[in-house]
Design an enzyme around this catalytic site. Sequence first.
Site, PDB file in Angstrom:
ATOM      1  N   SER A 191       0.862  -2.231   1.887  1.00  0.00           N
ATOM      2  CA  SER A 191       1.512  -1.680   0.696  1.00  0.00           C
ATOM      3  C   SER A 191       1.947  -2.823  -0.221  1.00  0.00           C
ATOM      4  O   SER A 191       1.454  -3.952  -0.070  1.00  0.00           O
ATOM      5  CB  SER A 191       2.696  -0.805   1.119  1.00  0.00           C
ATOM      6  OG  SER A 191       3.141  -0.039   0.035  1.00  0.00           O
ATOM      7  N   ASN A 192       2.830  -2.565  -1.150  1.00  0.00           N
ATOM      8  CA  ASN A 192       3.306  -3.611  -2.058  1.00  0.00           C
ATOM      9  C   ASN A 192       4.754  -3.330  -2.450  1.00  0.00           C
ATOM     10  O   ASN A 192       5.340  -2.346  -2.022  1.00  0.00           O
ATOM     11  CB  ASN A 192       2.387  -3.704  -3.287  1.00  0.00           C
ATOM     12  CG  ASN A 192       2.320  -2.377  -4.021  1.00  0.00           C
ATOM     13  OD1 ASN A 192       3.316  -1.892  -4.528  1.00  0.00           O
ATOM     14  ND2 ASN A 192       1.132  -1.761  -4.034  1.00  0.00           N
TER      15      ASN A 192
END
Length: 222
Positions: free
Chosen positions: A21-22
């Site tokens: 993810s980020n």
Amino acid sequence: MRFLITAGPTREPIDPVRYISNRSSGKMGYAIAEAALAQEHDVMLISGPVNLEPPHKAKLISVLNSEEMFEAVHRHANQCDICILCAAVADYKPANVSPTKIKKCGEKFSLELIPTRDILDSLGRQLDRQFVLVGFAAETDHVEENAAKKLRAKNCDIMIANDVSSPNSAMESDVNEVTILFRNGEKKKISRAPKKIIARDLVKIFSNFATKMFDKKNVMIN
Ligand code: C5P
């Protein structure tokens, strides 16, 4: 007008307990949703996993990964007047998702990644689209130049350029500073301000652009 807004990150599963993810918080997309509702627009918010209270008058579709976001956007885009793709969709995902938790083996381990489907690009290819298409470009270098390239490559009407190079810039922060690039080469800057204030200006800019675009189409038809 009817707004479709994507917000937040996506999670691309590796196995039942891990994902890629980020750092996207979803704050910019949620602020745009709030501002659009405050200006009497209809809002469909397609959101990745975030820790934010959704604006209660928005129609919320919660998704986890890029495929789910792709499907949700395509299901609803053609019923909207303005599509704002603000989500930080993962660019890559694991080629294979393990059905069981991957065991630690104490040795080097690599993961094969494949590109996710680019939602903004796929809408840009819809040449007969009846909605204004807005993209966001989070850049660490040559911010405007890269954003202008993306605007052309993804065939958007408007691209919002964000500088994410410093630790207290756009991502996760409550403030932002953006440059708005239009497809005719015009540009406008909004200097550093809370995301809620920037969102208010952006919604006005998007709805004015849409009104002009739809008026022009009507004149051509008549
Ligand atoms: O190419 P890049 O990911 O930097 O482009 C950012 C823009 O593209 C954002 O508007 C983002 O929401 C959109 N995007 C998308 N689908 C992807 C990757 C990015 O819609 N898979």
